[in-house]
Enzyme design. Structure first.
Site, mmCIF file in Angstrom:
data_model
loop_
_atom_site.group_PDB
_atom_site.id
_atom_site.type_symbol
_atom_site.label_atom_id
_atom_site.label_comp_id
_atom_site.label_asym_id
_atom_site.label_seq_id
_atom_site.Cartn_x
_atom_site.Cartn_y
_atom_site.Cartn_z
ATOM 1 N N HIS A 58 7.973 8.854 7.679
ATOM 2 C CA HIS A 58 7.761 9.114 9.102
ATOM 3 C C HIS A 58 7.029 7.909 9.686
ATOM 4 O O HIS A 58 5.972 8.035 10.300
ATOM 5 C CB HIS A 58 6.992 10.422 9.315
ATOM 6 C CG HIS A 58 7.621 11.294 10.357
ATOM 7 N ND1 HIS A 58 6.917 12.084 11.208
ATOM 8 C CD2 HIS A 58 8.928 11.472 10.695
ATOM 9 C CE1 HIS A 58 7.752 12.726 12.015
ATOM 10 N NE2 HIS A 58 8.972 12.367 11.720
ATOM 11 N N ASP A 114 12.833 9.261 -4.251
ATOM 12 C CA ASP A 114 12.401 7.947 -3.789
ATOM 13 C C ASP A 114 12.413 7.867 -2.279
ATOM 14 O O ASP A 114 13.107 8.623 -1.601
ATOM 15 C CB ASP A 114 13.269 6.835 -4.380
ATOM 16 C CG ASP A 114 14.736 7.018 -4.046
ATOM 17 O OD1 ASP A 114 15.052 7.698 -3.060
ATOM 18 O OD2 ASP A 114 15.575 6.486 -4.789
ATOM 19 N N HIS A 122 20.012 6.998 10.185
ATOM 20 C CA HIS A 122 19.145 8.043 9.645
ATOM 21 C C HIS A 122 19.941 9.215 9.083
ATOM 22 O O HIS A 122 19.631 9.744 8.021
ATOM 23 C CB HIS A 122 18.217 8.528 10.762
ATOM 24 C CG HIS A 122 17.053 9.304 10.283
ATOM 25 N ND1 HIS A 122 15.883 8.699 9.891
ATOM 26 C CD2 HIS A 122 16.872 10.624 10.121
ATOM 27 C CE1 HIS A 122 15.034 9.626 9.510
ATOM 28 N NE2 HIS A 122 15.600 10.804 9.632
ATOM 29 N N HIS A 172 7.917 5.186 11.945
ATOM 30 C CA HIS A 172 7.863 4.818 13.367
ATOM 31 C C HIS A 172 7.045 5.798 14.192
ATOM 32 O O HIS A 172 6.178 5.375 14.960
ATOM 33 C CB HIS A 172 9.280 4.661 13.929
ATOM 34 C CG HIS A 172 9.967 3.432 13.405
ATOM 35 N ND1 HIS A 172 11.326 3.270 13.436
ATOM 36 C CD2 HIS A 172 9.464 2.323 12.828
ATOM 37 C CE1 HIS A 172 11.640 2.102 12.892
ATOM 38 N NE2 HIS A 172 10.528 1.514 12.519
#
Lengths: 726, 232, 81
Positions: free
Chosen positions: A90, A492, A44, A92
């Site tokens: 967002h 994107d 992440h 999960h």
């Protein structure tokens, strides 16, 4: 440390990564330090699987002020103004707790915008759900939509668009991608680049709790049954706090008291402090005892990793501390000086009067691992994507009935049930509201407007990631063009499965290549974005889902075009060519339940010519309405225009293919426009000069939509079907 | 003639203040101040607007916390001097919580936030806020709220009807106040109320969002123009 | 002291949330539902010299701020912590 292996597993670090860490710092890290590494080196934060590929995308252009790497991209729109925008996933958190997951997704993306000094002016949400036919999915849909509404409405920022697609591929892994757009004077842009050793570091906003610890690592792991128990890690949003934080920050940004600012998003205090200092080539020293805390007895790593929402870290100028504090006090916000910048390029974390962590910043940021993952074309591409879709569809006996079914299918049907819950008119700038091809936001004090859309058909990207991704860019540009604006730049959000799976990696690389070639061909830069990997459950990945958020510019609002049919007797004209292309189409899915066949062909060059042609015609005031052909084909587009204008139409098609295939084909690069009859010859001539197919296919009028002797449905019935809802 | 002075109250969480400020300037051409919720006097204004938004996040109940702000004391003093007050959306909720108008707001009966254009019927045009409309005029105007379901006891409703305090009612395209045209379950289709002296108008729909033809609707503009005329 | 305050819609007032939940429970097969009322629960920790003072403090908090008496009723309990 004891049990190193167990700890590494919990922290999602590999043994090799651990060796790398000890090699770089010349000793064993302590637990706080290891947590800092696990966050900074997570997929992440570090983009370790995607970095080399992301660099392929074009990110510069004459109007680009700030490209990828900052909180959001910034593009000049003239008049001394710039637009700031970004999209982020967002996924999960929204699957685990839909309301708060979606709400904090909106909160996070808004902070990315106002962190840069811009006042947010619009929110869009691109959502993917499973088929809306079971209670669990309905709960997720209701929760996500309510969460977006709950946050955005309270902030007073209009949610003006987005998309919602339904497909079984998202049954166990929904997607929630939020995009925000802001406007800022181009000389008042704030960055996350620290400067001036000795300058104080301030913490402002909500108090820190244990929420969201593991967030960055959670976003970098796949779902298993155990994930369902992860509930405590989902953050709860407080839009009221964020509203105060936004107003306070924007007020402070009018002064000269601060040098850098960054929100605390994924990996909270860790990533914000590390990134700000590293960008400025400086170091940072922070004292955790000074961090406002909501819970008792928090450990240093918990404070460093917490993803409590609505918090910002900022660097003020030395000597301006009182002034900074005064602004936040006015807005009743917690503010605390928690540290200072230092010359030495390292992060020093203190708590209880002891150094808890001391790490070199270059190692955390620049030496994060990069993986060239193995990529291989999935078998499905050669099996499912090569069938001839049209051969699988029997010609319908009753065209009206199939047309009505298509129009009321969840993905094609109107999303009014969702956008009526979003405050889309607050701000008094929403000139074109949700439901059109793109949203249009005016900029008060100028004649300008900004057009915004999000697009991404993942059935196409599943069948061909390259073509599907190119189509997403083309369709976004076409949507922008259809309301009369010119495409400006792209953000994107790339949602994919597990990059350690070679099939997924292949999809990802192909998708990047598809976006890259389309953006290059159309001269549209990608200025910000986000990658979300590990969207898989129990080993099953979602469809590869790149979502394109595009912003366009309109020099004067007078040039705006809306999709609704305007006057009886107007000619209906199809720009672009219809081919027999039902692969991956809604029609194929409706009739056969299959997602197969070749997706429509894509030619960004042709797309550019089509939208340039539309633009030229619009400049000559010949275009009365415009709407692009996409899911459901030209029949659905004509129906939408008829419903919006509350006027019927009569089409006289000259069939080149079987009528149903021609009506519902999803060939790209097509736009339905209407024009006064006197302009038809001129329009045809201009199209011919630009080598674009152009046919007059019918006329506006009556109370029914009639297509040759095949379709005849009243506008009322079309409307009821279209707005039926889930 | 001196310019009209208007104040737009800003509570923490108010979010239609800038929209309202802009609309007042554009439609009335008046002087407008943003008035911070800690302000202690409103004597210099002829018009006070309590704009929409989520004061205090709508926590506890919409309007419940804003009611105890210093500016609300000032507002009572201002009312005694017969200054005009327009409460929009959250402003309506605050005026109810402050008991400056009778009744209370409940959650919409759909249980959802609703943002859309609705039709309302003008029930009286002898107020400073509606004098440029005709009685019975139907206007299209946006609503955007989660708690606009007006409740009043039977006595309250009877008294409101008797004293003719209902200024706007939700209606259909033909002007009929039907159950179907009522978006939120509001009793007696109430969309807007005034006090008996007609110096306070509270309404759920947003006239500041319907005052500019660029946005496709300016049917609420006459509310501001009426105020201007009344104060001139 | 710990005050436990229960706030619910006044008798006779339509409670849209309660109505929706009642319908949902019925759909799930809970056939004997007669009525559902949904309210709020508030806990307040505070200092008060004695129970009488505590009682009157809490009542006053409810009547001033916590409860809208037009649409809500309340009850409360006070416990020594």
């Amino acid at each position: 440390m004891d049990n190193v292996e167990k700890i590494l597993k919990e922290l999602n670090l590999t043994g090799d990564e651990y060796k790398k860490i000890t090699g770089y710092i010349g000793r064993e890290p302590n637990i706080t330090e290891l947590w800092i590494f696990s966050a900074m080196w997570s997929e992440h934060c570090s983009y370790k699987s995607s970095r080399p590929y992301l660099k392929r995308m074009p990110s510069s252009g004459k109007d680009v002020l700030i490209g990828p790497g900052e909180n959001a991209g910034v593009v000049s729109i003239g008049d001394g103004l710039a637009v700031v925008f970004k999209m982020e996933s967002h996924n999960h958190p929204s699957f685990i707790e839909p309301y708060n997951g979606a709400a904090t997704g909106v909160g996070g993306i808004l902070r990315d915008i106002f962190t840069m000094g811009a006042r947010p002016v619009a929110i869009l949400d691109s959502l993917r759900f499973g088929e809306p036919d079971d209670d669990k999915m309905k709960y997720l849909i209701d929760g996500v939509v309510a969460g977006i509404a709950g946050y955005g409405n309270c902030m007073g920022i209009p949610t003006v668009g987005g998309e919602i697609y339904f497909d079984a591929a998202y049954k166990d892994n929904i997607l929630v991608n939020a995009m925000a757009v802001g406007v800022v004077p181009d000389d008042r842009i704030f960055l996350a680049k620290a400067s001036g050793a000795g300058n104080p570091v301030f913490y402002v906003g909500s108090k820190t709790g244990r929420d969201g610890i593991h967030g960055a690592t959670m976003a970098s792991a796949s779902f298993t049954d155990e994930t369902a128990v992860l509930k405590p890690t989902v953050q709860v949003g407080d839009p009221f706090m964020e509203k105060l934080l936004m107003e306070a920050c924007l007020e402070l940004m009018k002064t000269n008291h601060i040098v850098a600012i960054q929100d605390m998003g994924a990996a909270g205090l860790t990533s914000s402090s590390v990134e700000m200092a590293a960008k400025g080539g400086l170091g940072i020293e922070i004292d955790l005892d000074k961090v406002p805390q909501r819970e008792e007895a928090m450990l240093p790593y918990e404070i460093m990793l917490s993803e409590s929402q609505e918090r910002m870290l900022l660097i003020a100028k030395k000597g301006h501390e009182k002034a900074v504090e005064a602004v936040f006090r006015k807005w009743n916000l917690d503010v605390s000086q928690i540290g200072r910048l230092i010359e030495s390029p390292e992060i020093i974390v203190k708590a209880n009067n002891r150094v808890q962590a001391r790490l070199p910043l270059t190692v955390l940021v620049d030496e994060a691992p990069v993986y060239t993952r193995y990529a291989r074309m999935p078998v499905s591409v050669t099996t499912t994507a090569t069938t001839n879709a049209s051969e699988e569809i029997p010609e319908p006996k009753d065209y009206d009935s199939i047309f009505i079914q298509l129009l009321s299918s969840p993905t094609i049907g109107s999303k009014r049930w969702a956008y009526e819950q979003y405050d889309h008119s607050v701000g008094t700038d929403t000139v074109i509201k949700p439901g059109a091809d793109a949203a249009l936001i005016r900029i008060k004090g100028t004649r300008k407007g900004i057009a915004i859309t999000t697009d991404g058909n993942s059935r196409y990207t599943y069948l061909s990631p390259y073509a599907g991704s190119g189509i997403a860019v083309c369709e976004a540009a076409r949507n922008i063009a259809c309301i009369g604006a010119r495409p400006l730049a792209v953000t994107d959000c790339l949602n994919f499965g597990n990059p350690e799976n070679p099939d997924v990696m292949w999809q990802f690389i192909e998708s990047i290549n598809g976006i890259t070639s389309a953006c290059l061909a159309m001269g549209i830069p990608v200025v910000s974005g986000n990658v979300s990997f590990y969207n898989e459950t129990e080993g099953t990945s979602i469809y590869p889902t790149p979502v394109i958020g595009m912003v366009g510019i309109m020099d004067t609002l007078r040039e705006r075009i809306t999709p609704d049919f305007k006057d009886n007797g107007d000619s209906i004209i199809l720009l672009g060519e219809t081919l027999d292309e039902c692969g991956g189409s809604e029609y194929l899915k409706l009739v056969t339940g299959k997602i197969s066949g070749r997706p429509p062909r894509v030619s960004p060059e042709m797309e550019k010519r089509v939208i340039d042609l539309l633009h030229a015609m619009n400049k000559m005031h010949m275009v009365k309405s415009a709407s692009d052909c996409s899911e459901g084909g030209l029949a659905v587009t004509v129906a939408r225009c008829a419903i919006a204008g509350n006027k019927g139409a009569k089409l006289n098609m000259q069939w080149r293919y079987r009528p149903d295939l021609e009506l519902f084909s999803e060939s790209q690069h097509r736009i339905i426009i209407t024009a006064a009859h006197k302009h038809v010859d001129k329009i045809k001539k201009m199209a011919q000069q630009n080598d674009i197919a152009c046919k007059m296919i019918g006329m506006v009028g009556g109370r029914r939509l009639i297509v040759n002797n095949r379709v005849s449905v009243s506008v009322e019935d079309l409307r009821n079907a279209y707005h039926r809802g889930l | 003639m001196p310019k009209i002075k208007a104040g737009v109250i800003v509570f923490p969480g108010t979010n239609c203040d800038r929209d309202t400020y802009y609309a007042l300037k554009q439609t009335m051409g008046c002087e407008v101040d943003s008035v911070w919720y800690e302000t202690k006097t409103l004597r210099k204004y002829q018009l006070i607007v309590i704009p929409g938004g989520f004061s205090y996040g709508d926590y506890l109940r919409a309007g419940a916390l804003a009611r105890f702000s210093p500016v609300m004391e000032a507002l009572r003093e201002y009312t005694e001097k017969k200054g005009l007050i327009l409460g929009i959306c959250n402003g309506f909720q605050i005026l109810l919580e402050a008991m400056m108008l009778p009744g209370a707001m409940q959650r919409n009966d759909t249980l959802k936030f609703i943002c859309k254009d609705v039709q309302v019927r003008v029930e009286r045009n002898d107020t400073p806020f509606t004098l440029l409309y005709k009685k019975g005029d139907r206007i299209q105007i946006p609503i955007a709220h989660a708690q606009g379901n007006y409740y009043g006891s039977e006595q309250t409703l009877a008294s409101l009807e008797k004293q003719n305090q209902i200024v706007f009612r939700y209606c259909d395209e033909s002007g009929n106040t039907t159950e179907q045209s009522n978006p939120n379950g509001s009793l007696h289709n109430i969309a807007g109320l005034c006090n008996s002296e007609t110096t306070i108008l509270a309404m759920m729909p947003h006239p500041e969002r319907a005052s500019d033809s660029t946005l496709g609707n300016d049917e609420g503009r006459k509310i501001f123009l009426s105020i201007k005329k009344a104060l001139s | 002291m710990l005050a436990k305050i229960f706030i619910k819609p006044k008798k006779g007032i339509l409670d849209p949330q309660g109505k929706a939940v009642s319908g949902a429970l019925a759909r799930l097969g809970f056939n004997r539902i007669q009525d559902v009322r949904i309210g709020k629960y508030i806990e307040i920790k505070f200092d008060a010299g004695d129970t009488d003072t505590a009682q009157s403090d809490v009542r006053s908090m409810c009547e001033t701020l916590l409860v809208n008496k037009v649409i809500e009723d309340f009850t409360f309990e006070i416990a020594e912590e």
